[in-house]
Design a protein around this motif. Structure first.
Motif, PDB file in Angstrom:
ATOM      1  N   ASN A   1      -6.004   8.211  -9.277  1.00  0.00           N
ATOM      2  CA  ASN A   1      -6.969   7.627 -10.227  1.00  0.00           C
ATOM      3  C   ASN A   1      -8.378   8.185 -10.075  1.00  0.00           C
ATOM      4  O   ASN A   1      -9.348   7.428 -10.027  1.00  0.00           O
ATOM      5  CB  ASN A   1      -7.021   6.098 -10.076  1.00  0.00           C
ATOM      6  N   LEU A   2      -8.484   9.486  -9.989  1.00  0.00           N
ATOM      7  CA  LEU A   2      -9.806  10.099  -9.839  1.00  0.00           C
ATOM      8  C   LEU A   2     -10.562  10.126 -11.162  1.00  0.00           C
ATOM      9  O   LEU A   2      -9.949  10.159 -12.238  1.00  0.00           O
ATOM     10  CB  LEU A   2      -9.651  11.536  -9.340  1.00  0.00           C
ATOM     11  N   SER A   3     -11.895  10.173 -11.075  1.00  0.00           N
ATOM     12  CA  SER A   3     -12.713  10.410 -12.271  1.00  0.00           C
ATOM     13  C   SER A   3     -13.553  11.654 -11.993  1.00  0.00           C
ATOM     14  O   SER A   3     -13.711  12.052 -10.829  1.00  0.00           O
ATOM     15  CB  SER A   3     -13.638   9.218 -12.524  1.00  0.00           C
ATOM     16  N   ILE A   4     -14.108  12.236 -13.046  1.00  0.00           N
ATOM     17  CA  ILE A   4     -14.916  13.446 -12.852  1.00  0.00           C
ATOM     18  C   ILE A   4     -16.172  13.116 -12.029  1.00  0.00           C
ATOM     19  O   ILE A   4     -16.641  13.934 -11.237  1.00  0.00           O
ATOM     20  CB  ILE A   4     -15.248  14.145 -14.201  1.00  0.00           C
ATOM     21  N   GLU A   5     -16.672  11.875 -12.185  1.00  0.00           N
ATOM     22  CA  GLU A   5     -17.853  11.465 -11.399  1.00  0.00           C
ATOM     23  C   GLU A   5     -17.512  11.468  -9.905  1.00  0.00           C
ATOM     24  O   GLU A   5     -18.296  11.942  -9.086  1.00  0.00           O
ATOM     25  CB  GLU A   5     -18.326  10.048 -11.797  1.00  0.00           C
ATOM     26  N   GLU A   6     -16.341  10.958  -9.581  1.00  0.00           N
ATOM     27  CA  GLU A   6     -15.942  10.931  -8.157  1.00  0.00           C
ATOM     28  C   GLU A   6     -15.750  12.354  -7.626  1.00  0.00           C
ATOM     29  O   GLU A   6     -16.108  12.654  -6.488  1.00  0.00           O
ATOM     30  CB  GLU A   6     -14.643  10.131  -7.985  1.00  0.00           C
ATOM     31  N   ILE A   7     -15.205  13.215  -8.471  1.00  0.00           N
ATOM     32  CA  ILE A   7     -14.981  14.612  -8.035  1.00  0.00           C
ATOM     33  C   ILE A   7     -16.330  15.291  -7.790  1.00  0.00           C
ATOM     34  O   ILE A   7     -16.518  15.994  -6.796  1.00  0.00           O
ATOM     35  CB  ILE A   7     -14.117  15.369  -9.078  1.00  0.00           C
ATOM     36  N   SER A   8     -17.293  15.060  -8.688  1.00  0.00           N
ATOM     37  CA  SER A   8     -18.643  15.649  -8.503  1.00  0.00           C
ATOM     38  C   SER A   8     -19.283  15.102  -7.236  1.00  0.00           C
ATOM     39  O   SER A   8     -19.939  15.835  -6.492  1.00  0.00           O
ATOM     40  CB  SER A   8     -19.574  15.275  -9.658  1.00  0.00           C
ATOM     41  N   LYS A   9     -19.104  13.802  -7.007  1.00  0.00           N
ATOM     42  CA  LYS A   9     -19.687  13.187  -5.806  1.00  0.00           C
ATOM     43  C   LYS A   9     -19.073  13.778  -4.536  1.00  0.00           C
ATOM     44  O   LYS A   9     -19.764  14.043  -3.547  1.00  0.00           O
ATOM     45  CB  LYS A   9     -19.435  11.669  -5.816  1.00  0.00           C
TER      46      LYS A   9
ATOM     47  N   MET B   1     -13.665  23.536 -12.799  1.00  0.00           N
ATOM     48  CA  MET B   1     -12.206  23.587 -12.960  1.00  0.00           C
ATOM     49  C   MET B   1     -11.628  22.195 -13.196  1.00  0.00           C
ATOM     50  O   MET B   1     -10.686  22.033 -13.969  1.00  0.00           O
ATOM     51  CB  MET B   1     -11.552  24.204 -11.711  1.00  0.00           C
ATOM     52  N   ALA B   2     -12.206  21.220 -12.512  1.00  0.00           N
ATOM     53  CA  ALA B   2     -11.732  19.838 -12.694  1.00  0.00           C
ATOM     54  C   ALA B   2     -11.968  19.394 -14.136  1.00  0.00           C
ATOM     55  O   ALA B   2     -11.092  18.776 -14.769  1.00  0.00           O
ATOM     56  CB  ALA B   2     -12.445  18.913 -11.711  1.00  0.00           C
ATOM     57  N   LYS B   3     -13.142  19.740 -14.679  1.00  0.00           N
ATOM     58  CA  LYS B   3     -13.442  19.360 -16.071  1.00  0.00           C
ATOM     59  C   LYS B   3     -12.444  20.014 -17.015  1.00  0.00           C
ATOM     60  O   LYS B   3     -11.887  19.367 -17.908  1.00  0.00           O
ATOM     61  CB  LYS B   3     -14.869  19.811 -16.444  1.00  0.00           C
ATOM     62  N   GLU B   4     -12.200  21.316 -16.798  1.00  0.00           N
ATOM     63  CA  GLU B   4     -11.261  22.052 -17.668  1.00  0.00           C
ATOM     64  C   GLU B   4      -9.851  21.453 -17.556  1.00  0.00           C
ATOM     65  O   GLU B   4      -9.149  21.299 -18.549  1.00  0.00           O
ATOM     66  CB  GLU B   4     -11.202  23.521 -17.251  1.00  0.00           C
ATOM     67  N   CYS B   5      -9.484  21.105 -16.335  1.00  0.00           N
ATOM     68  CA  CYS B   5      -8.152  20.553 -16.088  1.00  0.00           C
ATOM     69  C   CYS B   5      -7.979  19.265 -16.916  1.00  0.00           C
ATOM     70  O   CYS B   5      -6.955  19.062 -17.571  1.00  0.00           O
ATOM     71  CB  CYS B   5      -8.004  20.294 -14.590  1.00  0.00           C
ATOM     72  N   TYR B   6      -9.021  18.428 -16.886  1.00  0.00           N
ATOM     73  CA  TYR B   6      -8.934  17.157 -17.618  1.00  0.00           C
ATOM     74  C   TYR B   6      -8.873  17.390 -19.127  1.00  0.00           C
ATOM     75  O   TYR B   6      -8.118  16.758 -19.851  1.00  0.00           O
ATOM     76  CB  TYR B   6     -10.112  16.250 -17.256  1.00  0.00           C
ATOM     77  N   GLU B   7      -9.717  18.356 -19.563  1.00  0.00           N
ATOM     78  CA  GLU B   7      -9.723  18.650 -21.014  1.00  0.00           C
ATOM     79  C   GLU B   7      -8.356  19.161 -21.476  1.00  0.00           C
ATOM     80  O   GLU B   7      -7.877  18.804 -22.539  1.00  0.00           O
ATOM     81  CB  GLU B   7     -10.786  19.719 -21.325  1.00  0.00           C
TER      82      GLU B   7
END
Ligand code: MRU
Length: 351
Positions: free
Chosen positions: A69-77, A102-108
């Protein structure tokens, strides 16, 4: 290179690091199972050297990507947290920035982060493969420049700290130049500065040179002037933790002193580093954050106090070499010489 243990491995979802604090006496592996382990390994210098801590950052993020249950905010943190482990080498922040992208692209693309671990691991290995090619390219550029200056012969080379495969991936950067020259039978002798207080020169560079049978002596930092006044050195090659727009270069403490002595005696002083070590956001070296390390690294030797009780020490881990003292900066894109903002931007293709 034979008989070399890899400084970093990914096995069954675990990041394995060769514990560089124990070298050369013991070859011990430290396992990282989560983000915290990766952070501590970078901070405590289980793994070290600017490019290698960058790659450890990528695999550290892969460990984090296992979380649910990750979010992009947690990944950036998490990336910011890893980046705070060591402040001077820009490679860590550079690679972590790419992980977040890469995380952003993965989610998109997929609407989740479930494939992120696998993507980051492939990215980490691709980076290690690319740096091997880049290191070889830089070594060839250095060899060509030495040959144009001194003719094709054997050279006496000095280096400081450790910039070999332990710090920079296959071959290494400045030490990669030395390995490449040695494989072409063009090394007469190497002088490796011991690099107090952490002793990367005597413990790690000498370890790598020995494994490759390259003739060398370890020297103390106080010998710089002796060596050059007595004409024992043809050229100096060091690595970099951060190179800014005007060519000022942060590297292990002692590098700046070495460059000043080299300039005085007319010995060419080169910096060898991939473009991931360049920080185009900073104009001059004065804005580079310098890591202050624990004073006990100076006051104690192998666990034994060598300073009187009550004595204190100042332990800046890096210094900044002025661009004016650098003969050339070698990156995978070419030789930057003379060292100036214009040349730096031209060779790297940045604006
Ligand atoms: O403190 P360290 O050992 O991580 O220092 C980094 C270095 O090895 C040197 O400064 C090096 O010359 C640049 S990184 C290859």
């Amino acid at each position: 290179m034979k008989n070399l243990i890899k400084p970093l491995e990914w096995r069954n979802g675990v990041l394995e690091l060769l514990d560089q604090r124990k070298l050369p006496l013991e070859e011990v592996i430290v396992e990282c199972h989560n983000l915290e382990d990766a952070f501590n390994s970078i901070k405590d210098m289980v793994v070290r050297g600017a490019p290698l801590i960058g790659y450890t950052g990528i695999f550290g993020m892969a460990l984090y990507a296992k979380s649910e249950n990750l979010s992009i905010e947690e990944i950036s943190k998490a990336a910011d947290y890893l980046n705070s482990a060591r402040p001077t080498a820009v490679n860590l922040g550079y690679e972590l920035g790419r992980c977040v992208e890469m995380a952003k692209e993965c989610y998109e693309e997929t609407g989740s982060f479930s494939s992120l671990e696998e993507k980051l691991v492939s990215f980490g290995f691709a980076q290690l493969e690319q740096i091997h090619k880049d290191n070889l390219e830089m070594a060839k550029i250095a060899k060509a420049d030495l040959e144009s200056k001194f003719g094709k012969r054997k050279y006496r080379i000095m280096t400081l700290c450790n910039t070999g495969y332990l710090a920079c991936g296959p071959m290494g950067t400045a030490l990669g130049v030395i390995s490449h020259l040695a494989s072409n039978d063009q090394i007469e002798h190497v002088y490796a500065s011991e690099t107090r207080p952490y002793m990367q020169g005597i413990r790690l560079t000498s370890y790598e040179l020995k494994k490759q049978n390259i003739p060398h002596d370890v020297v103390v930092e106080g010998s710089f002037s002796y060596l050059m006044k007595n004409k024992l050195i043809d050229a100096i090659f060091i690595g970099a933790d951060r190179i800014v727009k005007n060519g000022d270069t942060a590297n292990k403490i002692g590098s700046s002193t070495l460059s000043i002595v080299a300039k005085h005696y007319g010995v060419p002083f080169y910096v060898v580093a991939p473009t991931s070590s360049f920080d185009f956001d900073a104009d001059t070296g004065s804005s580079i954050p310098i890591e202050m390390r624990d004073q006990d690294e100076i006051l104690f030797c192998k666990g034994m106090r060598i300073a009187p009780e009550g004595a204190s020490a100042l332990n800046p881990s890096f210094d900044v070499t002025d661009a004016a003292f650098i003969e050339g900066i070698i990156c995978e894109k070419g030789l930057i010489s003379p060292v100036s903002t214009n040349e730096l931007l031209r060779v790297t293709g940045r604006s």
